[in-house]
Every structure is written in C-alpha cells, then in structure tokens.
Design a protein around this motif. Structure first.
Motif, mmCIF file in Angstrom:
data_model
loop_
_atom_site.group_PDB
_atom_site.id
_atom_site.type_symbol
_atom_site.label_atom_id
_atom_site.label_comp_id
_atom_site.label_asym_id
_atom_site.label_seq_id
_atom_site.Cartn_x
_atom_site.Cartn_y
_atom_site.Cartn_z
ATOM 1 N N ASN A 76 0.826 -1.202 0.000
ATOM 2 C CA ASN A 76 0.000 0.000 0.000
ATOM 3 C C ASN A 76 0.865 1.260 0.000
ATOM 4 O O ASN A 76 0.555 2.240 -0.675
ATOM 5 N N GLU A 77 1.983 1.204 0.764
ATOM 6 C CA GLU A 77 2.905 2.349 0.789
ATOM 7 C C GLU A 77 3.540 2.561 -0.580
ATOM 8 O O GLU A 77 3.755 3.695 -1.013
ATOM 9 N N PHE A 78 3.888 1.449 -1.248
ATOM 10 C CA PHE A 78 4.479 1.545 -2.586
ATOM 11 C C PHE A 78 3.490 2.175 -3.574
ATOM 12 O O PHE A 78 3.858 3.034 -4.374
ATOM 13 N N ILE A 79 2.243 1.768 -3.494
ATOM 14 C CA ILE A 79 1.220 2.292 -4.398
ATOM 15 C C ILE A 79 0.991 3.779 -4.150
ATOM 16 O O ILE A 79 0.784 4.566 -5.084
ATOM 17 N N LYS A 80 1.062 4.186 -2.879
ATOM 18 C CA LYS A 80 0.831 5.597 -2.562
ATOM 19 C C LYS A 80 1.957 6.504 -3.050
ATOM 20 O O LYS A 80 1.817 7.737 -3.022
ATOM 21 N N LEU A 81 3.091 5.920 -3.468
ATOM 22 C CA LEU A 81 4.144 6.727 -4.086
ATOM 23 C C LEU A 81 3.670 7.310 -5.417
ATOM 24 O O LEU A 81 4.156 8.349 -5.860
ATOM 25 N N LEU A 82 2.745 6.596 -6.066
ATOM 26 C CA LEU A 82 2.160 7.122 -7.301
ATOM 27 C C LEU A 82 1.247 8.303 -6.989
ATOM 28 O O LEU A 82 1.352 9.363 -7.599
ATOM 29 N N ASP A 83 0.333 8.107 -6.036
ATOM 30 C CA ASP A 83 -0.627 9.157 -5.665
ATOM 31 C C ASP A 83 -1.196 8.809 -4.284
ATOM 32 O O ASP A 83 -1.541 7.651 -4.018
ATOM 33 N N LYS A 84 -1.327 9.795 -3.419
ATOM 34 C CA LYS A 84 -1.839 9.568 -2.069
ATOM 35 C C LYS A 84 -3.332 9.237 -2.060
ATOM 36 O O LYS A 84 -3.866 8.750 -1.068
ATOM 37 N N ASN A 85 -4.003 9.519 -3.199
ATOM 38 C CA ASN A 85 -5.451 9.343 -3.264
ATOM 39 C C ASN A 85 -5.868 7.974 -3.790
ATOM 40 O O ASN A 85 -7.018 7.778 -4.168
ATOM 41 N N ILE A 86 -4.911 7.024 -3.856
ATOM 42 C CA ILE A 86 -5.272 5.664 -4.294
ATOM 43 C C ILE A 86 -4.871 4.670 -3.217
ATOM 44 O O ILE A 86 -3.972 4.933 -2.406
ATOM 45 N N GLU A 87 -5.543 3.520 -3.196
ATOM 46 C CA GLU A 87 -5.279 2.488 -2.198
ATOM 47 C C GLU A 87 -5.115 1.135 -2.876
ATOM 48 O O GLU A 87 -5.741 0.855 -3.906
ATOM 49 N N PHE A 88 -4.268 0.314 -2.262
ATOM 50 C CA PHE A 88 -4.024 -1.037 -2.750
ATOM 51 C C PHE A 88 -5.188 -1.952 -2.393
ATOM 52 O O PHE A 88 -5.715 -1.903 -1.272
ATOM 53 N N VAL A 89 -5.575 -2.812 -3.348
ATOM 54 C CA VAL A 89 -6.667 -3.762 -3.109
ATOM 55 C C VAL A 89 -6.114 -5.186 -3.074
ATOM 56 O O VAL A 89 -6.268 -5.909 -2.086
ATOM 57 N N SER A 90 -5.452 -5.603 -4.178
ATOM 58 C CA SER A 90 -4.910 -6.965 -4.247
ATOM 59 C C SER A 90 -3.881 -7.035 -5.374
ATOM 60 O O SER A 90 -3.736 -6.103 -6.170
ATOM 61 N N TYR A 91 -3.150 -8.172 -5.420
ATOM 62 C CA TYR A 91 -2.216 -8.376 -6.543
ATOM 63 C C TYR A 91 -2.200 -9.851 -6.908
ATOM 64 O O TYR A 91 -2.564 -10.729 -6.116
ATOM 65 N N GLU A 92 -1.722 -10.132 -8.119
ATOM 66 C CA GLU A 92 -1.623 -11.502 -8.623
ATOM 67 C C GLU A 92 -0.437 -11.577 -9.583
ATOM 68 O O GLU A 92 -0.227 -10.676 -10.403
ATOM 69 N N ILE A 93 0.357 -12.645 -9.467
ATOM 70 C CA ILE A 93 1.520 -12.840 -10.354
ATOM 71 C C ILE A 93 1.203 -13.953 -11.333
ATOM 72 O O ILE A 93 0.902 -15.086 -10.928
#
Length: 590
Positions: free
Chosen positions: A2-19
């Motif tokens: 979630n912290e990594f994603i917020k580096l893009l924009d503070k107004n977005i939140e992480f939901v899930s990921y898949e490889i």
C-alpha cells in the motif's frame, strides 16, 4: 504494498495483486470523496459509473507491473459546463495513457542511446511491453524548452541527413557547450527566419559558408561573425598540397656530395633499405655473432625488434629461404637440379663414356648431351629475366605519352583499340600501374648516379606544410636546403604557410592584408582561389584571428549526431533525430 502504491498518488489504495508468469497485476482504487471537474472546476460527489483502466508501471523484483485501476465516472453538477460527465484523473498518468509518466521517462532515458528496435527488445525482457513505434512516438513528444533570450554566443554548422540530398543546420551554445537547436534546412531564407527567433545573438562562429554569412547578416546585422580557424588553415594547406603535387615528381633527385656526416649515415640506412630480406637477415645474424646488441642491430638495419627475434629463432636450414618468394625458390631449385645434371654428364664423359651411351643412360637427347658438354653452358635458363612479347608492345610509346599527359586507363584503352589493340583492359592497367611504381623520369636519366645523388620522396616535402622539420625524421636541413635551391617556389610556399600559422597564433589581424599582398604576388592559381575566399569574408577572418572562439563545438556535435543517426537504423525522421540529440545533451548538462 500500500505504501508503494501511494508513491504514485496519495489518493489511491491497494486492493490486491496476482503474479502470472513474468507479470504482476496490481488492483487499486481511488479513495477520494470529492472529484474536481477538469472542464469547469466544479466539485462533484455523484458517481455516474465505474470502469477498469489498466496501464503499465516500473517493474518490481524483475516482474513487469500492470496496474488495474477501478476508476470512476462522475456527474458534473454545473449546469453551464459543456460536459455532463467526466472521468476521474490522476497526475501520475495522462488521460488516455497506457503507461505511467515515470515509466515513460525511464523508456525515454534508455532509448536515447539505442535504436528503437534494440530498446524495444531490451525493455520487453524485464521492464515493460513496448513496441518500437511507441518508443519513437514518446521521443518525438519529449521536447526540450529553450530559453532563447539567454542565448548570446553560438556556433552553427551544417550536417547531412542524406548526403548530397538533404541537409540540416545545428546550433551549439559556446558558453555551455550544449546543443540548443536544429533545423531541417541550410537554405538562406530558412536559416534567416530561424536565427531571428534568437533575438539576443551577439557572436556567431561558423565555417566559410557564404550562405551562413548572408543569413547571419540579414538576421542580426550587428552580430560579430567569426570564421573557423581550422577550416582556414585546412583550406590553405589543401591548396598548397595540390600545387606541390603538380610541380614535384614522386621522386626528386638531389646531389648528396656536399652533405654532412649525418646524411652519410642516412645514405647507409637507404642502402639497408635496398638490401633484400634474406641479405638483411644474414647480416643481422652475423652482427649477433659479432657481439652487437639487439638495439644496435635494429637501429643499423632499420629493423623491428619482433622481426629480429623471428630471424634469431629461425633454424639454420630455414634462414636460406627467409624473405624469398615461392617463384624465386622454385627457380633456384630448378637451376640446382639442372646444374647437377650437367655435372653428371661431364663426369661420365671424363670416364670415357660416349655421347650415345650417356644419352641412353640419362634418357636425354644426344644434342642435349652435346650442349651440356659445352663449357659455356650453365644451369641458368637463358630466358631468365628477359621480357616476353606482349600485344601492348606496338603501343608502348603512345601509352607512355598518354600517361604523362594524365590520361586514365579507360581513355587510353579506347584510343589504342581504335589503333588496333585487341588485348584486355587488365593487361593495360597492369602495365600502367607497374610504370607508375618505377622511378620518375629524372631518376631514370643517365645523369642519375646513386653515388652522387639521393632521391627525396615528394610526400616528405609535403609533410613540411603540416609539421616542422624536427618531426620529419627522413628529412634533414641539408637536404631541405638543396631542395630550396632547386625549387625556389617551394620555399616560398613553406614560408607562406608558416607566416599564416604565426599570424593566427600571435593574433596579428593587422598583418593579414600584408600577407594577402605577398601571397598574391606569387600568382599561383590555387593560392589565388584561397585569397579570393578570404577577401569575400575578410571581416569574419579578421575576427577569427582576434577572438578565441572557434567552430570546434559544432563540428564535434555533428560527429555525435552522425553516430546517433547510424544507431537508428534508418528510422530517422528529422523530428526524432532532433529530439534524441537535444534530450541527450540536456541530460548531460542537467
């Protein structure tokens, strides 16, 4: 995450990921309560619908990243707005972009020094799936903002996009050494309009192009124009070299009976050059056996140390064959075998054998035996060294005359075919080449004597235009003085070049007129052409002597530009080339 994603924009939140295989899929969502309409600025909270927007981002742990944004479409509450709905926007990606801005920057920085094809292959391995056309489009869009008001001192030069067909002009800032701008033309009107956009230009360095001279004068009348010193000196030496090639033969005969001891040592070195490889090898071995050092032998015989080591390591049987070609060895073996046969015949005759008996035993003709018994017969072939008849023989005088007049082999072939020659063109070319490799007519004259004269190469005398005599090992002051005596014009040419170099070095612009007057008195066609060029651009030439500025920055930038152009493998529109050159220079200086 979630912290990594917020580096893009503070107004977005992480939901899930898949490889999946080599790609990581990350789902994100916006956490804004209110969204501003990009068209009217009205705040909206009312959601119209949702849709999924996917785009690529920088890789994580060597995995390509595709971010899936659950984006919202909002209603605009402003009745005066032209749009009833609008999509939520973020700063890290353009409205219709398929890549984040930081990924685009990474692609551009990587692609600047590579071709789009190579860059695409590299990126696809572990960074992002990008096509070569996408890379080209990104580079074209990446433009550099130029503050034209700060530009006061520049140098300009032309470059070829396609030789003899399409040319452009490059501009480099003299103060920062950075490429500022490029245009796809070197025509007068285009260059004038381009230069007018740089309103504060005060100094412009250029080559001797009259087009650029006129363009600068029309765009900035008060700007100081400086002609490049390198081009001035290059043009002068080229004209002098052309003249010397006309007045000198390839070899010049000079008397050597008045030379000093230093020159006598030089003649010994020349004699060493005339020795065959085999003779030099045998002499080197004798000197080794006599106690000479390797250094002394190399200096005496003008031999490379590696060559000497190779000779020393040769076996005793191989030394006799060193430096001899296959034809010579074959001739020597043939001579040896024949001489042994002649000696056998003579021994048998001394043992009271008859000619018929010797012929039967050796399987030879009696006439051959009789010839071998003649004391004047040797194993050497009577035709050795004699020239075979050629179908060129009836035309040799005419061919020599045409070569002296400067005719080409094609022109000569046409002439002699009209006279009846039925041979091949290669036969003629071989004869002309062989003739040109011989000594000049002066050297073949009966008055030429190796003990009384020395041959001076024309190329050594031409070297003196570019270098002082101290740097030309094969040329000594004594030889040079003899050349000066025999060719007074040569000394004048050397003095003219030396004076011009001194004039540039000492910044004596007031002496230029006197130099032009002195040079004009020689009335040499090549130098007159150079003087006419100087007179046509006299102010900028004087400025080149007075100021330290030169066009080297532009010349160097053109060389770098050519490398970039070749790397691009033909996908080289001018817009793409300009973008690459300007961005590469911008990265260096920022």
């Amino acid at each position: 995450m979630n912290e990594f994603i917020k580096l893009l924009d503070k107004n977005i939140e992480f939901v899930s990921y898949e490889i999946i295989n080599d790609t990581m899929y990350i789902n994100i969502v916006s956490n804004r309560n209110e969204v501003i309409c990009p068209f009217c600025g009205e705040i909206s909270k009312k959601i119209h619908s949702r849709y999924l927007k996917s785009f690529q981002d920088l890789p994580i742990q060597d995995k390509k990243v595709i971010i899936i944004l659950n984006n919202r479409k909002m209603f605009c509450n402003n009745p005066n707005c032209n749009h009833k709905t609008f999509a939520e926007k973020f700063n890290f990606i353009s409205s219709k972009g398929k890549k984040t801005k930081r990924l685009e920057n990474e692609i551009i920085s990587l692609s600047l020094n590579l071709s789009s094809i190579t860059a695409s292959k590299y990126l696809k391995r572990s960074i992002a799936n990008v096509g070569k056309s996408t890379i080209c489009n990104l580079l074209k869009k990446k433009d550099i903002m130029i503050n034209k008001e700060d530009i006061t001192k520049v140098c300009i030069d032309d470059f070829a996009l396609k030789k003899r067909q399409a040319y452009g002009t490059i501009m480099v800032d003299i103060d920062t050494h950075q490429v500022i701008d490029m245009i796809f033309s070197r025509e007068l009107n285009d260059v004038v309009e381009w230069l007018k956009t740089y309103q504060n230009l005060k100094i412009v360095s250029r080559d001797g192009s009259i087009t650029y001279k006129n363009a600068i004068s029309l765009a900035h009348l008060k700007a100081i124009q400086i002609s490049d010193r390198f081009h001035l000196l290059k043009n002068l030496t080229t004209y002098c070299k052309e003249y010397l090639n006309k007045i000198f033969k390839s070899k010049i005969v000079i008397e050597k009976n008045t030379f000093d001891k230093f020159n006598k040592n030089k003649f010994c070195a020349d004699k060493n050059k005339e020795m065959t490889k085999n003779e030099r090898a045998l002499k080197a071995l004798n000197m080794i056996n006599s106690g000479f050092t390797k250094t002394a032998i190399c200096q005496s015989l003008k031999m490379n140390i590696r060559t000497l080591n190779k000779i020393i390591n040769l076996k005793q049987n191989d030394i006799n064959y060193y430096g001899k070609n296959k034809l010579t060895l074959k001739q020597q073996q043939r001579f040896k075998n024949k001489q042994e046969l002649i000696n056998t015949v003579r021994e048998m005759k001394n043992n009271y054998s008859s000619v018929s008996k010797i012929a039967r035993e050796l399987n030879l003709d009696r006439r051959t035996i009789t010839k071998y018994l003649d004391s004047t017969t040797t194993g050497i072939n009577g035709n050795l060294g004699s020239k075979r008849k050629s179908n060129l023989d009836p035309y040799l005088l005419f061919i020599d005359h045409m070569v002296d007049l400067g005719a080409t082999s094609t022109q000569i072939l046409e002439k002699i075919k009209n006279k009846g020659y039925a041979g091949s063109a290669s036969n003629l070319r071989h004869y002309i080449s062989k003739r040109k490799n011989l000594l000049s007519d002066n050297c073949k004259n009966k008055s030429y004597d190796k003990t009384q004269h020395i041959l001076v190469d024309r190329k050594l005398l031409i070297k003196l235009i570019f270098n002082p005599i101290e740097k030309i090992k094969e040329l000594t002051p004594s030889i040079l003085n003899k050349v000066y005596e025999k060719f007074p014009d040569y000394k004048k040419i050397i003095d003219i070049v030396s004076n011009f170099k001194a004039l540039l070095k000492n910044k004596c612009s007031n002496e230029l007129e006197a130099w032009i007057t002195t040079t004009s008195k020689l009335n040499i066609e090549q130098l007159n052409s150079f003087i006419n060029g100087i007179k046509r651009d006299i102010d900028s030439v004087k400025n080149s002597i007075t100021y330290d500025y030169n066009n080297g920055l532009a010349e160097g930038s053109v060389n770098k530009l050519k490398v970039i152009k070749r790397i691009m493998y033909g996908r080289c529109s001018f817009e793409l080339l300009r973008s690459k050159v300007l961005n590469i220079d911008s990265m260096k200086f920022n």
